[in-house]
Motif scaffolding. Sequence first.
Motif, PDB file in Angstrom:
ATOM      1  N   SER A   6       0.824  -1.219   0.000  1.00 31.89           N
ATOM      2  CA  SER A   6       0.000   0.000   0.000  1.00 31.89           C
ATOM      3  C   SER A   6       0.853   1.263   0.000  1.00 31.89           C
ATOM      4  CB  SER A   6      -0.937   0.011   1.210  1.00 31.89           C
ATOM      5  OG  SER A   6      -0.220   0.107   2.422  1.00 31.89           O
ATOM      6  N   LEU A   7       2.152   1.121   0.273  1.00 32.57           N
ATOM      7  CA  LEU A   7       3.055   2.278   0.226  1.00 32.57           C
ATOM      8  C   LEU A   7       3.424   2.607  -1.216  1.00 32.57           C
ATOM      9  CD1 LEU A   7       5.511   1.262   3.101  1.00 32.57           C
ATOM     10  CD2 LEU A   7       3.786   3.062   3.201  1.00 32.57           C
ATOM     11  N   ASP A   8       3.479   3.890  -1.543  1.00 41.36           N
ATOM     12  CA  ASP A   8       3.945   4.280  -2.870  1.00 41.36           C
ATOM     13  C   ASP A   8       5.471   4.226  -2.917  1.00 41.36           C
ATOM     14  OD1 ASP A   8       4.696   6.470  -1.423  1.00 41.36           O
ATOM     15  OD2 ASP A   8       3.681   7.945  -2.662  1.00 41.36           O
ATOM     16  N   ALA A   9       6.056   4.497  -4.077  1.00 45.06           N
ATOM     17  CA  ALA A   9       7.498   4.348  -4.259  1.00 45.06           C
ATOM     18  C   ALA A   9       8.288   5.248  -3.312  1.00 45.06           C
ATOM     19  CB  ALA A   9       7.871   4.631  -5.712  1.00 45.06           C
ATOM     20  N   ALA A  10       7.840   6.503  -3.150  1.00 45.60           N
ATOM     21  CA  ALA A  10       8.554   7.425  -2.273  1.00 45.60           C
ATOM     22  C   ALA A  10       8.522   6.936  -0.825  1.00 45.60           C
ATOM     23  CB  ALA A  10       7.954   8.822  -2.368  1.00 45.60           C
ATOM     24  N   SER A  11       7.386   6.423  -0.400  1.00 45.99           N
ATOM     25  CA  SER A  11       7.249   5.951   0.977  1.00 45.99           C
ATOM     26  C   SER A  11       8.026   4.665   1.204  1.00 45.99           C
ATOM     27  CB  SER A  11       5.772   5.742   1.322  1.00 45.99           C
ATOM     28  OG  SER A  11       5.063   6.967   1.229  1.00 45.99           O
ATOM     29  N   ARG A  12       8.115   3.794   0.192  1.00 48.98           N
ATOM     30  CA  ARG A  12       8.928   2.582   0.322  1.00 48.98           C
ATOM     31  C   ARG A  12      10.401   2.947   0.470  1.00 48.98           C
ATOM     32  NH1 ARG A  12       6.159  -1.081  -4.546  1.00 48.98           N
ATOM     33  NH2 ARG A  12       4.044  -1.072  -3.663  1.00 48.98           N
ATOM     34  N   GLY A  13      10.857   3.894  -0.350  1.00 47.72           N
ATOM     35  CA  GLY A  13      12.245   4.331  -0.239  1.00 47.72           C
ATOM     36  C   GLY A  13      12.528   4.946   1.117  1.00 47.72           C
ATOM     37  N   PHE A  14      11.573   5.699   1.639  1.00 49.63           N
ATOM     38  CA  PHE A  14      11.747   6.332   2.940  1.00 49.63           C
ATOM     39  C   PHE A  14      11.805   5.282   4.042  1.00 49.63           C
ATOM     40  CE2 PHE A  14      10.526   8.925   6.614  1.00 49.63           C
ATOM     41  CZ  PHE A  14      11.332  10.037   6.427  1.00 49.63           C
ATOM     42  N   ALA A  15      10.943   4.266   3.954  1.00 48.25           N
ATOM     43  CA  ALA A  15      10.939   3.200   4.953  1.00 48.25           C
ATOM     44  C   ALA A  15      12.262   2.449   4.953  1.00 48.25           C
ATOM     45  CB  ALA A  15       9.775   2.248   4.687  1.00 48.25           C
ATOM     46  N   ALA A  16      12.809   2.185   3.764  1.00 48.96           N
ATOM     47  CA  ALA A  16      14.103   1.505   3.670  1.00 48.96           C
ATOM     48  C   ALA A  16      15.210   2.376   4.259  1.00 48.96           C
ATOM     49  CB  ALA A  16      14.411   1.152   2.222  1.00 48.96           C
ATOM     50  N   ALA A  17      15.134   3.691   4.029  1.00 54.07           N
ATOM     51  CA  ALA A  17      16.139   4.609   4.559  1.00 54.07           C
ATOM     52  C   ALA A  17      16.068   4.672   6.085  1.00 54.07           C
ATOM     53  CB  ALA A  17      15.961   5.993   3.959  1.00 54.07           C
ATOM     54  N   ILE A  18      14.869   4.565   6.650  1.00 57.26           N
ATOM     55  CA  ILE A  18      14.732   4.525   8.106  1.00 57.26           C
ATOM     56  C   ILE A  18      15.497   3.333   8.666  1.00 57.26           C
ATOM     57  CG2 ILE A  18      13.108   4.080  10.002  1.00 57.26           C
ATOM     58  CD1 ILE A  18      11.041   5.739   8.483  1.00 57.26           C
ATOM     59  N   GLN A  19      15.315   2.165   8.028  1.00 54.55           N
ATOM     60  CA  GLN A  19      16.001   0.966   8.508  1.00 54.55           C
ATOM     61  C   GLN A  19      17.518   1.105   8.392  1.00 54.55           C
ATOM     62  OE1 GLN A  19      14.480  -1.826  10.038  1.00 54.55           O
ATOM     63  NE2 GLN A  19      16.639  -1.923  10.605  1.00 54.55           N
ATOM     64  N   LEU A  20      17.987   1.684   7.300  1.00 51.26           N
ATOM     65  CA  LEU A  20      19.423   1.873   7.128  1.00 51.26           C
ATOM     66  C   LEU A  20      19.966   2.836   8.187  1.00 51.26           C
ATOM     67  CD1 LEU A  20      21.904   1.198   5.424  1.00 51.26           C
ATOM     68  CD2 LEU A  20      21.364   3.179   3.992  1.00 51.26           C
ATOM     69  N   ALA A  21      19.210   3.886   8.478  1.00 52.63           N
ATOM     70  CA  ALA A  21      19.637   4.847   9.504  1.00 52.63           C
ATOM     71  C   ALA A  21      19.709   4.187  10.874  1.00 52.63           C
ATOM     72  CB  ALA A  21      18.686   6.036   9.533  1.00 52.63           C
ATOM     73  N   LEU A  22      18.757   3.329  11.190  1.00 49.67           N
ATOM     74  CA  LEU A  22      18.755   2.648  12.479  1.00 49.67           C
ATOM     75  C   LEU A  22      19.989   1.766  12.652  1.00 49.67           C
ATOM     76  CD1 LEU A  22      14.982   1.661  12.720  1.00 49.67           C
ATOM     77  CD2 LEU A  22      16.210   3.210  14.273  1.00 49.67           C
ATOM     78  N   ILE A  23      20.539   1.297  11.542  1.00 51.94           N
ATOM     79  CA  ILE A  23      21.722   0.436  11.603  1.00 51.94           C
ATOM     80  C   ILE A  23      23.005   1.264  11.557  1.00 51.94           C
ATOM     81  CG2 ILE A  23      23.005  -1.400  10.445  1.00 51.94           C
ATOM     82  CD1 ILE A  23      20.313  -2.396   9.335  1.00 51.94           C
ATOM     83  N   GLU A  24      23.159   2.082  10.524  1.00 52.03           N
ATOM     84  CA  GLU A  24      24.437   2.749  10.285  1.00 52.03           C
ATOM     85  C   GLU A  24      24.594   4.076  11.024  1.00 52.03           C
ATOM     86  OE1 GLU A  24      26.221   2.782   6.528  1.00 52.03           O
ATOM     87  OE2 GLU A  24      25.365   0.881   5.877  1.00 52.03           O
ATOM     88  N   LEU A  25      23.507   4.677  11.450  1.00 50.71           N
ATOM     89  CA  LEU A  25      23.588   5.939  12.191  1.00 50.71           C
ATOM     90  C   LEU A  25      23.111   5.748  13.625  1.00 50.71           C
ATOM     91  CD1 LEU A  25      22.243   8.351   9.419  1.00 50.71           C
ATOM     92  CD2 LEU A  25      24.621   7.805   9.967  1.00 50.71           C
ATOM     93  N   LYS A  26      23.224   4.525  14.110  1.00 53.94           N
ATOM     94  CA  LYS A  26      22.734   4.186  15.442  1.00 53.94           C
ATOM     95  C   LYS A  26      23.395   5.037  16.514  1.00 53.94           C
ATOM     96  CE  LYS A  26      22.210   0.239  18.593  1.00 53.94           C
ATOM     97  NZ  LYS A  26      22.430  -1.230  18.755  1.00 53.94           N
ATOM     98  N   ALA A  27      24.720   5.207  16.421  1.00 53.52           N
ATOM     99  CA  ALA A  27      25.436   5.972  17.445  1.00 53.52           C
ATOM    100  C   ALA A  27      25.006   7.432  17.452  1.00 53.52           C
ATOM    101  CB  ALA A  27      26.940   5.867  17.205  1.00 53.52           C
ATOM    102  N   GLU A  28      24.873   8.029  16.266  1.00 47.25           N
ATOM    103  CA  GLU A  28      24.466   9.441  16.184  1.00 47.25           C
ATOM    104  C   GLU A  28      23.037   9.641  16.690  1.00 47.25           C
ATOM    105  OE1 GLU A  28      27.810   8.845  13.338  1.00 47.25           O
ATOM    106  OE2 GLU A  28      25.958   7.755  13.769  1.00 47.25           O
ATOM    107  N   ILE A  29      22.159   8.679  16.379  1.00 48.39           N
ATOM    108  CA  ILE A  29      20.778   8.760  16.860  1.00 48.39           C
ATOM    109  C   ILE A  29      20.741   8.651  18.379  1.00 48.39           C
ATOM    110  CG2 ILE A  29      18.573   7.533  16.909  1.00 48.39           C
ATOM    111  CD1 ILE A  29      19.018   6.877  13.943  1.00 48.39           C
ATOM    112  N   ALA A  30      21.527   7.707  18.931  1.00 48.45           N
ATOM    113  CA  ALA A  30      21.569   7.531  20.384  1.00 48.45           C
ATOM    114  C   ALA A  30      22.095   8.783  21.073  1.00 48.45           C
ATOM    115  CB  ALA A  30      22.436   6.326  20.736  1.00 48.45           C
ATOM    116  N   GLU A  31      23.093   9.411  20.486  1.00 45.64           N
ATOM    117  CA  GLU A  31      23.648  10.631  21.068  1.00 45.64           C
ATOM    118  C   GLU A  31      22.624  11.763  21.046  1.00 45.64           C
ATOM    119  OE1 GLU A  31      27.394  13.751  20.428  1.00 45.64           O
ATOM    120  OE2 GLU A  31      27.206  11.970  19.180  1.00 45.64           O
ATOM    121  N   ALA A  32      21.879  11.869  19.962  1.00 45.91           N
ATOM    122  CA  ALA A  32      20.874  12.925  19.856  1.00 45.91           C
ATOM    123  C   ALA A  32      19.740  12.723  20.851  1.00 45.91           C
ATOM    124  CB  ALA A  32      20.321  12.976  18.433  1.00 45.91           C
ATOM    125  N   ALA A  33      19.467  11.470  21.197  1.00 38.49           N
ATOM    126  CA  ALA A  33      18.360  11.155  22.123  1.00 38.49           C
ATOM    127  C   ALA A  33      18.825  11.021  23.562  1.00 38.49           C
ATOM    128  CB  ALA A  33      17.668   9.866  21.686  1.00 38.49           C
TER     129      ALA A  33
END
Length: 470
Positions: free
Chosen positions: A216-243
């Motif tokens: 049900s997600l369009d192409a832009a939303s699918r790409g965004f969802a995939a980017a969220i997952q990549l950020a959770l993995i590769e930017l985990k330290a930066e996200i943790a520091e910000a929070a």
Amino acid sequence: MTLEAAEPIARKLFAGARVRALRTARGLTQTRMASDLGVSVSYLNLIERDQRPLSAAFLLKLAGTYELDLRSLAEGDGSALGDELVKIFTDPRLIGIDVPRADLRELAVRQPGIAQALVRLAAGAPAAAETGITSGPIAQVRGLLEQHGNHFAALDMAAEALADELRLSGGDLNAAVVERLRARHSLGVRVMPVEVMPDMLRRLDLHARQLQLSESLDAASRGFAAAIQLALIELKAEIAEAAAAIIDPLARRAAVVALAKYAAGAVLMPYGRFLAACEATGYDVELLQARFGRGLEQIAHRLTTLGRAGARGVPFFLVRIDRAGTISKRFAPGPSPLPKPGMGSCALWNLHAAFASPGQMQRQLIELEDGHRFLTLARTVRSVAVPWGAGPWGSERPNFAIGIGTQARHAAALVWSSGLDLGGAAVPIGPGCAACHRADCRQRGLPPAAAHLAFDERVRGLTPFRFTED
């Protein structure tokens, strides 16, 4: 002539809290900052305690030494904080406690720490009529975003560096994100039928090593969802520091979710390229959608995050409402016409009229009671779950209206100000009836919460409510 002896600017600016926050954020002692600026420690101490206004010379030295945008201090004279205090005193629980608005704004200027404490307490203690969005983890996350002006410098720069790496594998960032997940993290991205995932849009299945996305997600939303997952993995330290400032475990998880979305937007719309495109197109939001392959809501979110020191964009606010006027998203890094959470917005703002013309961009010049003007755009958007009507036959298709805008003094940089007299007639709006003191508004449905009401059976004015503030 020393900076201490310099004449204060024409309108005295007290910004001690901001100077102190700047110093502590950079890990500087008063002695070190005073040395950097060429002033005495006692003079800096007086400034931080709001016992001396900031002189023009001090402001220029501060901006040059620490690469600041002067607007961040010049706009920090307590007016925004004072407006927040005024909103607090419209709470129905405070009816009968009469505090002049001028006194509240004076408190914000003279005692910003006390004012900030009151605002924070109000955010965590909602009135009975409010819905919970003003308390708990949501309020803590909103407070984190507001504290940082919705810009997280370290996370944004890390996301931009990741985007540069992704571009090496091709121009399509959506495809590059998917390939990065597969090649580096052994995660495949699979689009699942809606009957398999009837109540989810995104799911990480570690057993199958799959990121599963709803069809049900369009192409832009699918790409965004995939980017969220990549950020959770590769930017985990930066996200943790910000929070890191959030202690409550539930609120911390909510902050990680919000910051992962922030990071995803920063990866797919990297700061330098996005700001350059904004300036080249005059912030043409529909052209930006086409250029970056994103949805309107994603573009609008990114516009509110352009606060990088030395490379700031036009300061935007964002709000999302449903047909009932319920605010489900709000980002306001700077001045805005957005009401206090839980209070509803002004019916005269064409944000509400957007539902009558789905998909059409609406422009409006609005003016608040205090004279501040804003140029705004509004348009309906579909829920991310059914962005273009995708979904089973007969399923619910909720839609929302997105409003974005900026102060009229910044609007000349916007292509959507073309042909508009920014100094001409503007629609007078308020922050919702309970917080609005316009006596002549025919749209008024409630009296101001803190006003003195008067009733006279011999007179009927423009509204059923006659009130004074004295």
